[in-house]
Design an enzyme around this catalytic site. Structure first.
Site, mmCIF file in Angstrom:
data_model
loop_
_atom_site.group_PDB
_atom_site.id
_atom_site.type_symbol
_atom_site.label_atom_id
_atom_site.label_comp_id
_atom_site.label_asym_id
_atom_site.label_seq_id
_atom_site.Cartn_x
_atom_site.Cartn_y
_atom_site.Cartn_z
ATOM 1 N N ARG A 79 20.391 -71.872 -63.292
ATOM 2 C CA ARG A 79 21.641 -72.503 -62.816
ATOM 3 C C ARG A 79 22.844 -72.051 -63.634
ATOM 4 O O ARG A 79 23.971 -72.062 -63.146
ATOM 5 C CB ARG A 79 21.535 -74.036 -62.926
ATOM 6 C CG ARG A 79 20.490 -74.669 -62.019
ATOM 7 C CD ARG A 79 20.716 -76.179 -61.985
ATOM 8 N NE ARG A 79 19.572 -76.917 -61.467
ATOM 9 C CZ ARG A 79 19.339 -77.134 -60.178
ATOM 10 N NH1 ARG A 79 20.159 -76.650 -59.277
ATOM 11 N NH2 ARG A 79 18.284 -77.839 -59.797
ATOM 12 N N GLU A 113 28.688 -78.392 -51.289
ATOM 13 C CA GLU A 113 27.289 -77.979 -51.495
ATOM 14 C C GLU A 113 27.229 -76.561 -52.043
ATOM 15 O O GLU A 113 28.157 -75.768 -51.849
ATOM 16 C CB GLU A 113 26.529 -78.032 -50.146
ATOM 17 C CG GLU A 113 25.509 -79.138 -50.055
ATOM 18 C CD GLU A 113 24.287 -78.996 -50.941
ATOM 19 O OE1 GLU A 113 24.389 -78.457 -52.052
ATOM 20 O OE2 GLU A 113 23.206 -79.424 -50.506
ATOM 21 N N ASP A 114 26.124 -76.247 -52.704
ATOM 22 C CA ASP A 114 25.933 -74.884 -53.206
ATOM 23 C C ASP A 114 25.524 -73.945 -52.073
ATOM 24 O O ASP A 114 26.050 -72.845 -51.948
ATOM 25 C CB ASP A 114 24.886 -74.848 -54.333
ATOM 26 C CG ASP A 114 23.603 -75.594 -54.005
ATOM 27 O OD1 ASP A 114 23.474 -76.154 -52.891
ATOM 28 O OD2 ASP A 114 22.715 -75.627 -54.872
HETATM 29 P P1 IMP Z 1 18.291 -76.452 -46.773
HETATM 30 O O1 IMP Z 1 17.134 -75.549 -46.427
HETATM 31 O O2 IMP Z 1 19.560 -76.000 -46.098
HETATM 32 O O3 IMP Z 1 17.961 -77.880 -46.524
HETATM 33 O O4 IMP Z 1 18.541 -76.273 -48.336
HETATM 34 C C1 IMP Z 1 17.888 -77.098 -49.227
HETATM 35 C C2 IMP Z 1 18.121 -76.768 -50.661
HETATM 36 O O5 IMP Z 1 17.299 -75.645 -50.956
HETATM 37 C C3 IMP Z 1 19.496 -76.321 -51.098
HETATM 38 O O6 IMP Z 1 20.360 -77.392 -51.356
HETATM 39 C C4 IMP Z 1 19.164 -75.594 -52.371
HETATM 40 O O7 IMP Z 1 19.041 -76.511 -53.431
HETATM 41 C C5 IMP Z 1 17.824 -74.994 -52.050
HETATM 42 N N1 IMP Z 1 17.920 -73.561 -51.745
HETATM 43 C C6 IMP Z 1 18.037 -72.958 -50.531
HETATM 44 N N2 IMP Z 1 18.072 -71.629 -50.639
HETATM 45 C C7 IMP Z 1 17.979 -71.378 -51.981
HETATM 46 C C8 IMP Z 1 17.971 -70.149 -52.758
HETATM 47 O O8 IMP Z 1 18.073 -69.026 -52.275
HETATM 48 N N3 IMP Z 1 17.859 -70.328 -54.111
HETATM 49 C C9 IMP Z 1 17.760 -71.524 -54.721
HETATM 50 N N4 IMP Z 1 17.762 -72.685 -54.031
HETATM 51 C C10 IMP Z 1 17.877 -72.604 -52.678
HETATM 52 MG MG MG Z 2 21.379 -78.286 -53.296
#
Ligand code: IMP
Ligand code: MG
Length: 179
Positions: free
Chosen positions: A169, A103-104
């Protein structure tokens, strides 16, 4: 190097240079090469954001492995909860395989929690998680991360696969939203 950039209505400032990112990717690859030797792992890359990290990481993996690209898709409504999201695009069986989810970023952890729940029904032998970025302050779900590239503050970032409204990206460096 441009220190600030504009994406749509927002301004971002450079915060992590590409060289630092590459250094941490190498460290993660070294750890995975060591830990997963003899296991022939399947790297499960979560699109879209993880494609840049995955591409760099995979080139540094020197043990036999496979790579699969999947998406988390909602099949009903807005898909804001895990029970309306499923993993799509998986072309091979993960049964009895060693899986490394790539994951990123893990932000709230809700997405990763959902991915790991989905994977449970696929009966992998072992599931590990590699996330390049981790925002521990934002975490809402207790997620055990096996490989973390960088721990970062709870700020919004773009670059290295991460986007703001689809843009950014492609940036090799990380930029942080200026508040
Ligand atoms: P989660 O909040 O851990 O479920 O993350 C959900 C998704 O939000 C990640 O997979 C990213 O695609 C996106 N995301 C979370 N933080 C960032 C950020 O700082 N920049 C861009 N995308 C983000
Ligand atoms: Mg993502």
């Amino acid at each position: 190097m441009n220190n600030t950039i504009q994406i749509k209505d927002k301004q971002f400032q450079i915060s992590i240079p590409a060289e630092k990112i590459q250094h941490e990717v190498q460290r993660l690859a070294d750890e995975i090469n060591r830990d997963m030797a003899g296991k022939e792992p399947v790297f499960l890359v979560i699109l879209n954001g993880a494609f840049v990290f995955a591409s760099d990481l995979i080139k540094k993996i020197h043990i036999p492995c496979r790579v699969s690209f999947v998406k988390l898709a909602s099949y009903e409504g807005t898909g804001s909860t895990c029970n309306v999201k499923e993993i799509i695009g998986l072309s091979e069986s993960l049964e009895n395989q060693s899986v490394v989810v790539v994951e990123d970023i893990v932000d709230t952890g809700i997405t990763m929690d959902c991915i790991l729940r989905n994977l449970q029904s696929l009966h992998a032998k072992e599931v590990r998680v590699a996330s390049f970025f981790h925002k521990p302050e934002a975490l809402q779900k207790p997620i055990a991360l096996d490989y973390v590239g960088m721990t970062i503050p709870n700020d919004f970032i773009v670059g290295y696969g991460l986007d703001y409204d689809g843009f950014g990206r492609n940036l090799a460096d990380i930029y942080t939203l200026i508040k």
